[in-house]
Motif scaffolding. Sequence first.
Motif, PDB file in Angstrom:
ATOM      1  N   PHE A 346       0.851  -1.178   0.000  1.00  0.00           N
ATOM      2  CA  PHE A 346       0.000   0.000   0.000  1.00  0.00           C
ATOM      3  C   PHE A 346       0.892   1.235   0.000  1.00  0.00           C
ATOM      4  O   PHE A 346       1.998   1.229   0.540  1.00  0.00           O
ATOM      5  N   THR A 347       0.415   2.294  -0.652  1.00  0.00           N
ATOM      6  CA  THR A 347       1.161   3.547  -0.778  1.00  0.00           C
ATOM      7  C   THR A 347       0.468   4.640   0.018  1.00  0.00           C
ATOM      8  O   THR A 347      -0.750   4.803  -0.065  1.00  0.00           O
ATOM      9  N   THR A 348       1.245   5.389   0.787  1.00  0.00           N
ATOM     10  CA  THR A 348       0.708   6.421   1.658  1.00  0.00           C
ATOM     11  C   THR A 348       0.710   7.778   0.962  1.00  0.00           C
ATOM     12  O   THR A 348       1.298   7.951  -0.112  1.00  0.00           O
ATOM     13  N   THR A 353       5.869   3.622  -0.137  1.00  0.00           N
ATOM     14  CA  THR A 353       5.189   2.352  -0.375  1.00  0.00           C
ATOM     15  C   THR A 353       5.669   1.326   0.637  1.00  0.00           C
ATOM     16  O   THR A 353       6.875   1.084   0.770  1.00  0.00           O
ATOM     17  N   PHE A 354       4.729   0.719   1.357  1.00  0.00           N
ATOM     18  CA  PHE A 354       5.037  -0.300   2.352  1.00  0.00           C
ATOM     19  C   PHE A 354       4.642  -1.672   1.813  1.00  0.00           C
ATOM     20  O   PHE A 354       3.677  -1.803   1.048  1.00  0.00           O
ATOM     21  N   ALA A 355       5.365  -2.677   2.236  1.00  0.00           N
ATOM     22  CA  ALA A 355       4.998  -4.069   1.967  1.00  0.00           C
ATOM     23  C   ALA A 355       4.748  -4.760   3.295  1.00  0.00           C
ATOM     24  O   ALA A 355       5.569  -4.663   4.221  1.00  0.00           O
ATOM     25  N   ILE A 356       3.604  -5.430   3.426  1.00  0.00           N
ATOM     26  CA  ILE A 356       3.299  -6.219   4.618  1.00  0.00           C
ATOM     27  C   ILE A 356       3.653  -7.664   4.302  1.00  0.00           C
ATOM     28  O   ILE A 356       3.092  -8.266   3.373  1.00  0.00           O
ATOM     29  N   ASN A 375      10.617  -0.214   2.605  1.00  0.00           N
ATOM     30  CA  ASN A 375       9.880  -0.004   3.852  1.00  0.00           C
ATOM     31  C   ASN A 375       8.938  -1.181   4.067  1.00  0.00           C
ATOM     32  O   ASN A 375       8.097  -1.474   3.201  1.00  0.00           O
ATOM     33  N   PHE A 376       9.063  -1.849   5.212  1.00  0.00           N
ATOM     34  CA  PHE A 376       8.341  -3.092   5.448  1.00  0.00           C
ATOM     35  C   PHE A 376       7.631  -3.068   6.792  1.00  0.00           C
ATOM     36  O   PHE A 376       8.136  -2.510   7.773  1.00  0.00           O
ATOM     37  N   ILE A 377       6.442  -3.662   6.799  1.00  0.00           N
ATOM     38  CA  ILE A 377       5.755  -4.006   8.037  1.00  0.00           C
ATOM     39  C   ILE A 377       5.806  -5.523   8.135  1.00  0.00           C
ATOM     40  O   ILE A 377       5.197  -6.230   7.322  1.00  0.00           O
TER      41      ILE A 377
END
Length: 545
Positions: A346-348, A353-356, A375-377
Amino acid sequence: MRIYSYLCKKVGDLTVKYSNLPESYIKRSYEQVYWRNPKGYPQYPAAQIARKKYRFTTNRPWTIQFSRQNERGTLRKKVFLEPVGEWKFFKGDRVEIMVGRDKGKQGLISQVIQERNWVIVEGMNTHYRVVGKEKDFPGITIQSEAPLLVTTGVKLVDPETLKSTDVEWRFTEDGEKVRVSTVTGRIIPIPKSAEETFDYKSKELYVENEAKDTTASEVTKVQYKAALVEVNKTDVGINKYEDIILEASKNNVDILFLTSLPKEGIDTCTSSNNYDELSSSLSPSVRAGGVYVVIESSMNNECHYEQHASYEYVVIDRDGAVVAVYREPTYFDTKANITNTKMIKFTTDFDVTFAIVKEEDIFLNGIDYFGGIKNFIVTRSQENIPLSIAEQLTSSWSYINEANVISPYGIFGGKIDINNNIKVAELKKYGGSSPSIIISEFNHENSKTMNVEASVKGYTDVVCDGNFCCNFHIKTSNYEPEAKYYLSASEVVVQIKKNMINLQTCVIGSKSNEGIKFDKITIKGNFTDSILYPMASNEQTINKI
């Protein structure tokens, strides 16, 4: 066919470096997507129908010529490539021609086409071709250099004998990776011209274009703030989460991760949209605080007369809308009907852009699998991973890949401050933040006491666990008689999902900060050919490893 399918789907690393363009831009330039699911709808998986194989030539992937050669419907003869292992040829290398009419001659590499195992040598392997030919014009005949295969067409020249030689990658005593001639053992340095890109001859001489370039100061400055709240430690109920979100807002936090949020009475066995309850209850607080919120919920539900545990991660944007949902079973062999994917992106609105992803997926796939995301969750593991590869591996993975990781164990990749039970980290958008490695506490049986007194002058020791051995070389700048450190070696087999992982660790540790300053630490071992994750047992040694 399998070799062709693997090698011709990806642009080579040297091509990306030469272009001086973002890898995501290059991919968008040449990829052909015929259909994809719309973005912004969590119920739709990130699926698409796209071309998978491309014919790479001397035309670079981001050019119009490349697109024309790969137009939809164009049929071309299949190309089979021989795997070459680790790449050894760079622009500016002196090579000897091994085939054709120029056999035995030497020249300099002017271009590398890694996707086809090709190099072009200045003035060698030439042929004539006619360009600009028309009905009333005969055209112009020009001399063109044809590419040569690195597997059979060229060999590097040994700088000592000035003859062709095979080379291999080795490590020096200082840990530097170099190319070495197998004939004389002479190091063949990588030429300075290998740094040349489409925009500059060398990094030192490059001048930023203020009108087009993102300046170095802009890239390295703090881009966003992330925060972590561990609910099981703060003992906060769901009705008081408004205070936490507002507190994060006061600290100018952009994204907040709430771990272990209690949630009861929802049947994940049958309901596909059970995150509605969370979003509706927290949306007013999220809108008031203007913070992205990631909620971790652990659930224990009865499915088919059995209890099945699972985790659910819900992302709510600043407007209180759900933008992503990631759900996974606690165990990989669960029989519950739980949607599970390897990755959700998802992009904020702050252009990150984060990847879960699951914890084990970042180790099993590597950083390249995620397509340039930094950037990762990272969610909790599906299995009970031993202490030595849980928090420590997540932090060290962030360290060696220069990536930002937000996980239930902590935030890695930035400077962390504790503000009223909230961990706030300042992170750089493109990764590369000040690295942080979690302090490890190991309890290995195969260990020995380090000779602290001898380490002042330089100290070497060996510790083995069966056939696996660790060679330690330690140099310290001071001596503390009461300081106690230990050296340890361990080799165990653990299971992550359905994969059996052989874990080999070399450890220099102590139970507390003993006041010793390490000038140099060198660790060598007969590791298997795999990925190495450095971990720090003392914060003072982080930048020395």
